[in-house]
Design an enzyme around this catalytic site. Structure first.
Site, mmCIF file in Angstrom:
data_model
loop_
_atom_site.group_PDB
_atom_site.id
_atom_site.type_symbol
_atom_site.label_atom_id
_atom_site.label_comp_id
_atom_site.label_asym_id
_atom_site.label_seq_id
_atom_site.Cartn_x
_atom_site.Cartn_y
_atom_site.Cartn_z
ATOM 1 N N LYS A 59 0.816 -1.215 0.000
ATOM 2 C CA LYS A 59 0.000 0.000 0.000
ATOM 3 C C LYS A 59 0.851 1.267 0.000
ATOM 4 O O LYS A 59 0.368 2.328 -0.376
ATOM 5 C CB LYS A 59 -0.976 -0.007 1.185
ATOM 6 C CG LYS A 59 -1.865 -1.251 1.266
ATOM 7 C CD LYS A 59 -2.513 -1.595 -0.049
ATOM 8 C CE LYS A 59 -3.414 -2.822 -0.067
ATOM 9 N NZ LYS A 59 -2.839 -4.099 0.322
ATOM 10 N N TYR A 272 -11.643 -15.373 2.367
ATOM 11 C CA TYR A 272 -10.781 -14.249 2.722
ATOM 12 C C TYR A 272 -10.422 -14.298 4.212
ATOM 13 O O TYR A 272 -11.285 -14.507 5.068
ATOM 14 C CB TYR A 272 -11.484 -12.920 2.425
ATOM 15 C CG TYR A 272 -10.647 -11.738 2.855
ATOM 16 C CD1 TYR A 272 -9.706 -11.194 1.997
ATOM 17 C CD2 TYR A 272 -10.778 -11.202 4.138
ATOM 18 C CE1 TYR A 272 -8.905 -10.140 2.405
ATOM 19 C CE2 TYR A 272 -9.983 -10.146 4.553
ATOM 20 C CZ TYR A 272 -9.043 -9.623 3.682
ATOM 21 O OH TYR A 272 -8.252 -8.587 4.086
ATOM 22 N N TYR A 298 -2.586 -12.641 2.759
ATOM 23 C CA TYR A 298 -2.211 -12.299 1.381
ATOM 24 C C TYR A 298 -0.929 -13.000 0.902
ATOM 25 O O TYR A 298 -0.956 -13.860 0.037
ATOM 26 C CB TYR A 298 -2.010 -10.782 1.250
ATOM 27 C CG TYR A 298 -3.251 -9.972 1.432
ATOM 28 C CD1 TYR A 298 -4.144 -9.795 0.381
ATOM 29 C CD2 TYR A 298 -3.532 -9.360 2.651
ATOM 30 C CE1 TYR A 298 -5.283 -9.026 0.534
ATOM 31 C CE2 TYR A 298 -4.671 -8.587 2.810
ATOM 32 C CZ TYR A 298 -5.540 -8.420 1.750
ATOM 33 O OH TYR A 298 -6.660 -7.667 1.900
HETATM 34 C C1 LIG Z 1 -3.606 -5.435 0.033
HETATM 35 C C2 LIG Z 1 -2.614 -6.513 0.046
HETATM 36 C C3 LIG Z 1 -2.431 -7.367 -1.066
HETATM 37 C C4 LIG Z 1 -3.316 -7.358 -2.267
HETATM 38 O O1 LIG Z 1 -3.098 -6.274 -3.102
HETATM 39 P P1 LIG Z 1 -4.313 -5.740 -3.961
HETATM 40 O O2 LIG Z 1 -3.777 -4.566 -4.649
HETATM 41 O O3 LIG Z 1 -5.397 -5.415 -2.968
HETATM 42 O O4 LIG Z 1 -4.750 -6.817 -4.878
HETATM 43 C C5 LIG Z 1 -1.418 -8.296 -1.027
HETATM 44 N N1 LIG Z 1 -0.629 -8.416 0.064
HETATM 45 C C6 LIG Z 1 -0.785 -7.638 1.148
HETATM 46 C C7 LIG Z 1 0.093 -7.886 2.303
HETATM 47 C C8 LIG Z 1 -1.788 -6.671 1.182
HETATM 48 O O5 LIG Z 1 -1.940 -5.920 2.278
#
Ligand SMILES: *Cc1c(COP(=O)(O)O)cnc(C)c1O
Length: 344
Positions: A59, A272, A298
């Protein structure tokens, strides 16, 4: 450099307002022991867990462009939304502190039956540390619409909120990953072992869409395999494609074929925020063989997708496969009991 191949095509990013937040370029490192263990292709890792900004993650790159736009619009606060253990909310809260803005977040109770640390530790603890205000929502609502409604209320009270959608995934946030695509292209150009595959977890789509738009603008055809952390394949492909098209347009690329969007949804598990057995295996293998921390929502699923596809023989032995580490280890402590149980 004279030949066309040596000439890098880098789109013009100076047309967009940005705020510097990211430590770049993030390094690309070999995962020698994991490659040996799997007996597969040469595996590398791009350390976007080391982007800086409150323990790093993907992010940061999106927020450089989003915060740039917020300041250009004279906003006095950032409003966003995410799951309770959202890395995006944590990093947005930190970016707001950096710029002297307030941050207000809507937290969706998207994952049922979680232990107490899920609502108190990990990212939630850090949101509090950054002084973000937040309110909860039950699961299943249109969270971006909820956040827009809150923005309208804040405006009526005299605030100047800047709305950031979940995951920072609109075409402005995705530009951060288009810029990352240009960074990878440069690293590839200077490498003896240039990556010929890129793999990472895909959720709200901004990362994969930004990368695809960026590679298209760079005229690179590096294939990007997104490992879904939530949605079924067809839905995720449609969502990634829509945002890729919107992001590519901002870089002057008018067309993007949906066939270039590659998604694998076999590593989602029950849903999720619920780590599957393959997620826990990926987290422990990467920890024990490489000394690198992944997360249960993730990057653990993304790595499970990489490992699973290596085992299936999806890659050629001579491939150089680059895993994009998108961060998220701040959530590990919110999953303490889940992980301890799975590892026992
Ligand atoms: C948000 C996030 C993702 C996914 O990325 P997107 O752009 O939302 O598809 C992957 N890994 C981490 C650790 C995240 O926080």
């Amino acid at each position: 450099m004279t030949s066309e191949q040596d000439q890098a095509t880098i789109p013009d990013f100076s047309q967009f307002a940005t705020v510097p937040l990211c430590h770049r370029p993030t390094p690309i490192e070999p995962m020698t022991r994991l490659s040996e263990h799997l007996g597969g292709p040469n595996l590398y890792i791009k350390r976007d867990d080391c982007t800086g900004l409150a323990s790093g993650g993907n992010k940061t790159r999106k927020l450089e462009f989003l915060l740039g736009e917020a300041l250009a619009e004279n906003a006095d606060m950032l409003v966003t939304q995410g799951a309770v253990q959202s890395n995006h909310v944590r990093q947005t809260a930190a970016a707001a502190c950096h710029a002297g803005l307030k941050c207000h977040a809507l937290l969706e109770r998207r994952v049922d039956g979680q232990p107490p640390e899920y609502e108190q530790s990990g990212n939630v603890l850090l949101d509090k540390l950054f002084g973000a205000t937040y309110e909860y929502r039950p699961s299943g609502l249109d969270m971006n619409a909820e956040a827009q409604t809150v923005c309208d209320q804040l405006k009526a009270q005299g605030h100047k909120p800047y709305f950031i959608p979940g995951g920072g995934s609109n075409s402005t946030g995705a530009l951060g990953y288009a810029l990352c695509a240009a960074e990878i292209q440069e690293q590839n150009r200077h490498s003896d072992t240039p990556a010929n595959w890129l793999v990472m977890g895909t959720g709200s789509t901004g990362t994969q869409a930004g990368l695809l738009a960026g590679f298209a603008a760079c005229r690179s055809n590096l294939p990007v395999l997104g490992v879904s952390v939530r949605q079924p394949r067809e839905k995720q492909i449609a969502a990634v494609h829509a945002l890729t098209v919107a992001t590519a347009r901002r870089l002057g690329v008018q067309k993007f074929d949906v066939n270039q969007v590659i998604v694998d949804d076999e590593y989602v598990g029950e849903g999720y925020g619920m780590p599957a057995a393959s997620t826990v295996e990926a987290i422990s293998l990467t920890a024990r063989l490489e000394g690198i921390l992944l997360d249960p929502v993730y990057s653990g699923k993304g790595m499970a997708g990489l490992i699973g596809n290596v085992r299936k023989g999806f890659f050629k032995p001579s491939d150089n496969v680059l895993f994009l580490h998108t961060g998220g280890s701040a959530a590990l402590f919110a999953y303490e009991s889940v992980l301890l149980k799975a590892m026992s």
